[in-house]
Write a protein that holds these residues in place. Structure first.
Motif, PDB file in Angstrom:
ATOM      1  N   ASN A  18      -2.332   2.669  -4.392  1.00  0.00           N
ATOM      2  CA  ASN A  18      -2.820   3.586  -3.326  1.00  0.00           C
ATOM      3  C   ASN A  18      -4.379   3.284  -2.933  1.00  0.00           C
ATOM      4  O   ASN A  18      -5.102   2.217  -3.453  1.00  0.00           O
ATOM      5  CB  ASN A  18      -2.747   5.153  -3.720  1.00  0.00           C
ATOM      6  N   GLU A  19      -5.045   3.885  -2.092  1.00  0.00           N
ATOM      7  CA  GLU A  19      -6.092   3.751  -1.383  1.00  0.00           C
ATOM      8  C   GLU A  19      -7.254   4.001  -2.507  1.00  0.00           C
ATOM      9  O   GLU A  19      -8.189   2.881  -2.421  1.00  0.00           O
ATOM     10  CB  GLU A  19      -6.593   4.698  -0.418  1.00  0.00           C
TER      11      GLU A  19
ATOM     12  N   THR B  30      -4.218   2.805   6.640  1.00  0.00           N
ATOM     13  CA  THR B  30      -4.537   2.526   5.255  1.00  0.00           C
ATOM     14  C   THR B  30      -5.695   1.571   5.280  1.00  0.00           C
ATOM     15  O   THR B  30      -5.944   1.075   6.837  1.00  0.00           O
ATOM     16  CB  THR B  30      -3.711   2.119   4.218  1.00  0.00           C
TER      17      THR B  30
ATOM     18  N   ARG C  22       3.367  -0.182  -5.945  1.00  0.00           N
ATOM     19  CA  ARG C  22       2.698   0.382  -4.922  1.00  0.00           C
ATOM     20  C   ARG C  22       1.208   0.630  -5.232  1.00  0.00           C
ATOM     21  O   ARG C  22       1.137   1.445  -6.513  1.00  0.00           O
ATOM     22  CB  ARG C  22       3.485   1.840  -4.721  1.00  0.00           C
TER      23      ARG C  22
ATOM     24  N   ASN D 275       1.016  -1.138   0.035  1.00  0.00           N
ATOM     25  CA  ASN D 275       0.019  -0.016  -0.125  1.00  0.00           C
ATOM     26  C   ASN D 275       0.867   1.429   0.117  1.00  0.00           C
ATOM     27  O   ASN D 275       1.990   1.143  -0.400  1.00  0.00           O
ATOM     28  CB  ASN D 275      -0.856  -0.128   1.109  1.00  0.00           C
ATOM     29  N   VAL D 276       0.333   2.469   0.440  1.00  0.00           N
ATOM     30  CA  VAL D 276       1.224   3.611   0.422  1.00  0.00           C
ATOM     31  C   VAL D 276       2.517   3.553   1.308  1.00  0.00           C
ATOM     32  O   VAL D 276       3.515   4.372   1.258  1.00  0.00           O
ATOM     33  CB  VAL D 276       0.432   4.801   0.769  1.00  0.00           C
TER      34      VAL D 276
ATOM     35  N   ASP E 127       5.381   2.246   1.550  1.00  0.00           N
ATOM     36  CA  ASP E 127       6.065   1.502   0.251  1.00  0.00           C
ATOM     37  C   ASP E 127       7.731   1.349   0.522  1.00  0.00           C
ATOM     38  O   ASP E 127       8.302   1.370  -0.597  1.00  0.00           O
ATOM     39  CB  ASP E 127       5.747   2.351  -0.908  1.00  0.00           C
TER      40      ASP E 127
END
Ligand SMILES: *Cc1c(COP(=O)(O)O)cnc(C)c1O
Length: 469
Positions: free
Chosen positions: A364-365, A303, A362, A281-282, A284
């Motif tokens: 993201n949300e 997250t 990576r 996820n972020v 990373d």
């Protein structure tokens, strides 16, 4: 099989001692002295075998000096009988050459059960044999604590203490821990954050008098036995899709690098793996390290995939050890840089072979939520946010590699993260029956201040280990 520490200053041990020790005395991680390998014929012979049979074949070389064949087979049967699917780790096709490996049919609905269930049995057996007791101590931000408690509840020789940050874990995650009624289970809700919980556990481990006196050990993902148990499903999935004749790739939702390191070991043992996608996820750090060679912890961002919200990735040290040609002095020096300068730099010689096999992605949300939504709308299949990150990474890796099957690891059941899943799909998530039952039971938990002396006193009073019976 003997085991050595990645930092070279701890005693060489057999499997059972490595399992009971957790971390090596020099701060390093234990790895096998050499990797057992399977020929193409041996891999072919695994086709059509049950999960349990493949588990035996894959794991036995690592434990054979500590446990006899028949007994190990029985433990494997027992460990995986608690899973709610006959295949244990079923594969589901999502698209052309894209598959999902469902690793959430264990008692706590996350992949950590694969390792914990067998570890609980192996530890209890080793302690009974030695006539010893142990105290298991750990901190959790979610899944690990539940899986550990489920595996160790009611075990004769073991008391387990799990710290979680008070008010900061999800309802489902908390109840999975606190509803265990067995006398050997102690939940501590610490007044603080997850980092405070980890610092507390570290502080207790560093108190050698306490650690040795209470026979304290850990079951976090640096315990070699956990990695070992996770190698198995790379084999079962690969042979189901045509290995050894057909190379294939895996996408692994990654935090502490334990699961994807197990994939690396499967590759070392002879499985024809083309790419291991390290999906984060972020948070990373691993993606950045693969890109730049600089390993530099940053702050942690919360997250939708909390089990991957990490600042440092402990098992990465095991991969570095391999990439540095097993030069323990090099690892000790890099880890020293980390503690003194807050970062270390890998050399080109170490990075090149890493990049041959691993690729970092990576997610993201928004991309996580979109992937959950897309699978629901196009496939009528509901995935959790961790699995969504793996699947999204897998889809990206398939582009330009359409001929190589891609298997994304689904590490948690969507019912563990109902809020984000419902937000993405508009649908209610069905709760498996075992979860419904669990969530109704009475909770047992002790709230304690973030104070080393108080926590240490509590554990000392309650544990049976290190005391005259
Ligand atoms: C622990 C966990 C991960 C990360 O696995 P690592 O071995 O720490 O890389 C991913 N998904 C879920 C659901 C987990 O519980």
């Amino acid at each position: 099989m003997k085991y050595v520490s990645t930092r070279g200053q701890a005693p060489v041990l057999e499997f059972e001692d490595v399992m009971l020790a957790g971390l090596a005395r020099d701060g390093g991680l234990y790895v096998p002295e050499s990797w057992p390998t399977f020929s193409a014929e041996q891999i072919s012979a695994l086709r059509g075998c049950s999960y349990q049979e493949i588990a035996f074949q894959v794991m036995f070389p690592f434990v054979s000096s500590s446990i006899e064949e028949g007994e190990f087979k029985e433990l494997i049967e027992q460990a995986y009988s608690s899973f709610a699917h006959r295949a244990v780790a079923p594969l589901v096709q999502m698209d052309d050459n894209l598959w999902l490996l469902e690793l959430f049919h264990g008692p706590t609905l996350a992949f950590k059960d694969f390792a914990m269930q067998i570890l609980g049995l192996l530890m209890d057996r080793a302690l009974i044999k030695r006539g010893e007791r142990a105290t298991i101590l750990g901190a959790t931000s979610g899944d690990t604590g539940g899986a550990a408690i489920e595996a160790f509840r009611g075990r004769e020789q073991i008391d387990i203490f799990i710290l979680h940050p008070h008010g900061r874990v999800s309802d489902v995650q908390r109840r999975q821990m606190t509803t265990a009624q067995e006398e050997n289970v102690f939940n501590i809700a610490l007044e603080g954050t997850f980092d405070d919980c980890q610092a507390m556990v570290k502080g207790l481990f560093n108190d050698h008098e306490f650690r040795d006196g209470m026979k304290v050990t850990g079951v976090n993902s640096i315990n070699w036995a956990r990695i070992m148990a996770q190698i198995v499903y790379y084999f079962t999935a690969a042979v189901a899709l045509g290995s050894p004749n057909r190379p294939l790739s895996f996408a692994v939702p990654t935090g502490n690098f334990g699961d994807v390191f197990a994939g690396f070991v499967a590759h070392k043992m002879g499985l024809p793996i083309k790419t291991l996608a390290v999906a984060t996820n972020v948070n990373d750090i691993l993606v950045r390290t693969l890109e730049t060679g600089t390993y530099k912890p940053d702050g942690v961002t919360a997250t939708y995939s909390p089990s991957m919200d990490i600042q440092v990735s402990s098992n990465f040290e095991r991969l570095m050890f391999e990439m540095a040609g097993r030069d323990a002095n090099r690892i000790a020096s890099l880890m020293n840089d980390l503690s003194e300068k807050g970062e270390f730099q890998l050399s080109e010689n170490e990075l090149a072979p890493m990049r041959d096999l691993f690729v970092g992605l990576r997610i993201n949300e928004d991309e996580t939520v979109s992937r959950i939504k897309a699978e629901y709308e196009d496939n009528h299949y509901i995935i959790d946010p961790h699995s969504a990150i793996a699947l999204e990474a897998g889809v990206r890796c398939l582009k330009g590699n359409e001929d190589t099957p891609m298997i994304a690891l689904a590490t948690a059941h969507p019912a563990k993260f109902p809020d984000v899943v419902t937000k993405a799909t508009g649908a209610d998530v069905l709760q498996p029956a075992r979860l419904v039952a669990q969530l109704k039971s009475e909770e047992r938990v002790t709230r304690l201040p973030n104070d080393l002396a108080e926590v240490s006193q509590f554990i000392g009073d309650k544990t049976r280990a290190g005391k005259v019976a």
